[in-house]
Design an enzyme around this catalytic site. Structure first.
Site, mmCIF file in Angstrom:
data_model
loop_
_atom_site.group_PDB
_atom_site.id
_atom_site.type_symbol
_atom_site.label_atom_id
_atom_site.label_comp_id
_atom_site.label_asym_id
_atom_site.label_seq_id
_atom_site.Cartn_x
_atom_site.Cartn_y
_atom_site.Cartn_z
ATOM 1 N N CYS A 113 69.035 49.547 40.522
ATOM 2 C CA CYS A 113 69.698 48.323 40.981
ATOM 3 C C CYS A 113 70.833 48.643 41.949
ATOM 4 O O CYS A 113 71.040 47.921 42.928
ATOM 5 C CB CYS A 113 70.205 47.518 39.788
ATOM 6 S SG CYS A 113 68.872 46.785 38.827
ATOM 7 N N HIS A 164 64.623 43.916 36.673
ATOM 8 C CA HIS A 164 66.016 43.770 36.243
ATOM 9 C C HIS A 164 66.643 42.509 36.836
ATOM 10 O O HIS A 164 66.233 42.025 37.890
ATOM 11 C CB HIS A 164 66.815 44.994 36.654
ATOM 12 C CG HIS A 164 66.461 46.222 35.871
ATOM 13 N ND1 HIS A 164 67.176 47.387 35.963
ATOM 14 C CD2 HIS A 164 65.470 46.457 34.957
ATOM 15 C CE1 HIS A 164 66.641 48.289 35.160
ATOM 16 N NE2 HIS A 164 65.605 47.743 34.544
ATOM 17 N N GLU A 186 69.543 42.018 38.307
ATOM 18 C CA GLU A 186 70.115 42.222 39.640
ATOM 19 C C GLU A 186 69.020 42.208 40.697
ATOM 20 O O GLU A 186 69.167 41.629 41.770
ATOM 21 C CB GLU A 186 70.877 43.553 39.704
ATOM 22 C CG GLU A 186 72.002 43.684 38.688
ATOM 23 C CD GLU A 186 71.579 44.348 37.387
ATOM 24 O OE1 GLU A 186 72.434 45.021 36.787
ATOM 25 O OE2 GLU A 186 70.417 44.200 36.963
ATOM 26 N N CYS A 230 72.012 49.793 36.756
ATOM 27 C CA CYS A 230 71.365 51.103 36.707
ATOM 28 C C CYS A 230 71.299 51.666 38.127
ATOM 29 O O CYS A 230 71.632 50.983 39.098
ATOM 30 C CB CYS A 230 69.964 50.988 36.111
ATOM 31 S SG CYS A 230 68.764 50.194 37.198
#
Length: 155
Positions: free
Chosen positions: A113, A82, A84, A110
């Site tokens: 993260c 991801h 992040e 999410c």
């Protein structure tokens, strides 16, 4: 934009940069970008895509798409890292402290993260698009991370 000028606010400025970072994404489902900032200075950026040196989703396809997995579910099937996570990893790789920083991300984090954001010591998250699963926001709030929703507005 503020009513008095065309100059973007600091949050609008960094969110626009996160959107440009997202354009590098190789995800077939969502293009996500993240920027970590401290004292109005960019420390790191990240976008979602396969780990370094591995084929990207836009080259080999998406297992989650093939299995028709809804957004927000079965993260472990995704070959991508991801945005992040990549921004936090870049800070670690380059020895940059992001503790106390702000993370600007094009999409709501999410839960995976959110856990990384909390442990990285990031104190504020600004996001631009909502996500199917709210557990990440709940974790961030519980940990005392300030959260701001800044939806993308086209002129």
């Amino acid at each position: 934009m503020s009513n008095n000028s065309k100059r973007p606010s600091i949050d609008e400025y960094f969110m626009e940069i996160a959107r440009v970072v997202a354009s590098r994404s190789t995800c077939l489902r969502q293009k996500v970008g993240a920027v970590i900032v401290k004292d109005k200075r960019i420390l790191t950026t990240g976008y979602n895509g396969a780990p370094t040196g591995l084929p990207h989703c836009d080259e080999v396809g998406c297992l989650r798409e093939k299995l028709n997995v809804p957004s927000g579910e079965r993260h472990e099937l995704c070959r991508g890292v991801h945005a992040e996570q990549n921004a936090i990893i870049q800070a670690a790789v380059h020895g940059v402290s992001i503790t106390g920083g702000t993370l600007y991300t094009t999409h709501q984090p999410c839960i995976m993260c959110a856990k990384m954001i909390i442990n990285a010591g990031i104190k504020r998250v600004v996001y631009g698009n909502k996500y199917a699963d709210d557990r990440g926001l709940k974790f961030l709030r519980e940990a005392g991370v300030k959260i701001d929703y800044l939806p993308y507005k086209k002129d």
